[in-house]
Design a protein around this motif. Structure first.
Motif, mmCIF file in Angstrom:
data_model
loop_
_atom_site.group_PDB
_atom_site.id
_atom_site.type_symbol
_atom_site.label_atom_id
_atom_site.label_comp_id
_atom_site.label_asym_id
_atom_site.label_seq_id
_atom_site.Cartn_x
_atom_site.Cartn_y
_atom_site.Cartn_z
ATOM 1 N N PRO A 52 43.287 42.354 37.506
ATOM 2 C CA PRO A 52 43.456 43.467 36.586
ATOM 3 C C PRO A 52 44.443 44.506 37.097
ATOM 4 O O PRO A 52 44.338 44.992 38.213
ATOM 5 N N ASP A 53 45.377 44.819 36.236
ATOM 6 C CA ASP A 53 46.304 45.928 36.488
ATOM 7 C C ASP A 53 47.114 45.772 37.767
ATOM 8 O O ASP A 53 47.558 46.756 38.345
ATOM 9 N N PRO A 97 53.825 42.467 34.918
ATOM 10 C CA PRO A 97 52.495 43.050 34.740
ATOM 11 C C PRO A 97 51.497 41.977 34.314
ATOM 12 O O PRO A 97 51.643 41.364 33.253
ATOM 13 N N ILE A 98 50.506 41.739 35.149
ATOM 14 C CA ILE A 98 49.485 40.731 34.879
ATOM 15 C C ILE A 98 48.123 41.406 34.837
ATOM 16 O O ILE A 98 47.810 42.227 35.695
ATOM 17 N N SER A 99 47.311 41.054 33.846
ATOM 18 C CA SER A 99 45.966 41.643 33.761
ATOM 19 C C SER A 99 44.970 40.570 33.351
ATOM 20 O O SER A 99 45.342 39.493 32.859
ATOM 21 N N LEU A 100 43.700 40.862 33.568
ATOM 22 C CA LEU A 100 42.611 39.981 33.165
ATOM 23 C C LEU A 100 41.735 40.710 32.158
ATOM 24 O O LEU A 100 41.538 41.915 32.254
ATOM 25 N N ARG A 101 41.202 39.969 31.210
ATOM 26 C CA ARG A 101 40.195 40.509 30.301
ATOM 27 C C ARG A 101 39.140 39.443 30.084
ATOM 28 O O ARG A 101 39.403 38.241 30.254
ATOM 29 N N TYR A 155 34.434 34.501 33.241
ATOM 30 C CA TYR A 155 35.487 33.807 32.501
ATOM 31 C C TYR A 155 36.504 34.842 32.031
ATOM 32 O O TYR A 155 36.177 35.741 31.256
ATOM 33 N N SER A 156 37.732 34.696 32.480
ATOM 34 C CA SER A 156 38.761 35.693 32.172
ATOM 35 C C SER A 156 39.995 35.053 31.560
ATOM 36 O O SER A 156 40.399 33.955 31.948
ATOM 37 N N VAL A 157 40.597 35.782 30.622
ATOM 38 C CA VAL A 157 41.889 35.396 30.059
ATOM 39 C C VAL A 157 42.962 36.138 30.841
ATOM 40 O O VAL A 157 42.867 37.354 31.054
ATOM 41 N N ILE A 158 43.961 35.416 31.300
ATOM 42 C CA ILE A 158 45.083 36.017 32.006
ATOM 43 C C ILE A 158 46.100 36.469 30.968
ATOM 44 O O ILE A 158 46.491 35.692 30.093
ATOM 45 N N GLU A 159 46.517 37.717 31.058
ATOM 46 C CA GLU A 159 47.496 38.253 30.121
ATOM 47 C C GLU A 159 48.714 38.781 30.866
ATOM 48 O O GLU A 159 48.594 39.316 31.974
ATOM 49 N N ARG A 160 49.855 38.628 30.227
ATOM 50 C CA ARG A 160 51.111 39.124 30.773
ATOM 51 C C ARG A 160 51.759 39.989 29.704
ATOM 52 O O ARG A 160 52.172 39.494 28.670
ATOM 53 N N ILE A 182 48.231 34.100 28.512
ATOM 54 C CA ILE A 182 49.017 33.055 29.168
ATOM 55 C C ILE A 182 48.195 32.098 30.022
ATOM 56 O O ILE A 182 48.725 31.089 30.497
ATOM 57 N N GLY A 183 46.916 32.359 30.245
ATOM 58 C CA GLY A 183 46.160 31.466 31.117
ATOM 59 C C GLY A 183 44.693 31.815 31.189
ATOM 60 O O GLY A 183 44.204 32.692 30.473
ATOM 61 N N ARG A 184 44.001 31.112 32.058
ATOM 62 C CA ARG A 184 42.566 31.330 32.225
ATOM 63 C C ARG A 184 42.210 31.340 33.708
ATOM 64 O O ARG A 184 42.867 30.699 34.535
ATOM 65 N N LEU A 185 41.145 32.067 34.021
ATOM 66 C CA LEU A 185 40.643 32.165 35.381
ATOM 67 C C LEU A 185 39.125 32.189 35.322
ATOM 68 O O LEU A 185 38.546 32.987 34.587
ATOM 69 N N ILE A 186 38.490 31.302 36.085
ATOM 70 C CA ILE A 186 37.028 31.241 36.127
ATOM 71 C C ILE A 186 36.593 31.372 37.582
ATOM 72 O O ILE A 186 37.007 30.586 38.432
#
Length: 201
Positions: A34-35, A46-50, A106-111, A116-120
């Motif tokens: 995040p952030d 800039p990459i973030s997780l939600r 479970y997170s969605v990767i955002e740019r 743009i991707g996933r992270l677990i």
């Protein structure tokens, strides 16, 4: 199709259908947190997780399918057969993760707001487990995944926990993990169990 230990090729077979719920894989294709800002080739990204939401399901299937594209290119299946196979494997993987790691994040990767991707990641009192990390093809090889893994390494150091993952021995991500300081601590079938420990731990 998979590469075998002697450099040969193992074709996809009916056995693969039965293995849809493969053990924890890191379909690594890269990732940040995040952030945070990921730097690559002089660029600031800039990459973030939600948190994952139900409407993200189609995106996650698209990401999963993209990680199997090389295999699908080597089989003489129709588009419908490939889609059915991939959907079955994706559903089985999702069910496996949810059953084995009910408390995982479970997170969605955002740019820059783009998904743009996933992270677990599963966090336990005695370890942090990187279950899965993957990006869409056009987002790979830009240092994003490495940045995310380094963030998890920082978290592991701050919490005095080892960071663990599983990766197929023929997966090119293995070399990245080794460069980052992960060591092999076990084997489960074609998977290496790997661990990174904070310095001095």
């Amino acid at each position: 199709m998979r590469m075998t230990h002697n450099g040969g090729v193992e074709p996809i077979s009916c056995r693969r259908f039965a293995q849809a719920n493969n053990p924890i894989t890191s379909s690594l294709i890269v990732s940040s947190s995040p952030d945070k800002l990921s730097e690559h080739s002089g660029m600031t990204i800039p990459i973030s997780l939600r948190p994952f939401r139900s409407e993200d399901e189609s995106l996650w299937y698209e990401i999963y399918a993209s990680t199997r594209a090389d295999e699908m290119a080597l089989v003489d299946w129709s588009a419908d057969q490939q889609q059915s196979f991939l959907q079955m494997q994706y559903n089985a993987q999702r069910a496996y993760y949810q059953m084995q790691f009910p408390e995982a994040q479970y997170s969605v990767i955002e740019r820059a707001g783009e998904q743009i991707g996933r992270l677990i990641v599963d966090r336990a009192p005695d370890r942090i487990l990187l279950i899965d990390i993957a990006l869409l093809p056009e987002q790979r090889e830009q240092g994003i995944g490495t940045s995310l893994i380094r963030d998890l390494m920082i978290e592991a150091e701050q919490t005095s926990k080892p960071l663990r993952l599983h990766v197929e021995f023929f997966n090119r991500a293995l070399r990245l993990y080794e460069r980052l300081g992960f060591s092999k601590i076990g084997e489960v079938g074609v998977y290496f169990e790997m661990e990174w420990r904070p310095p001095g731990r």
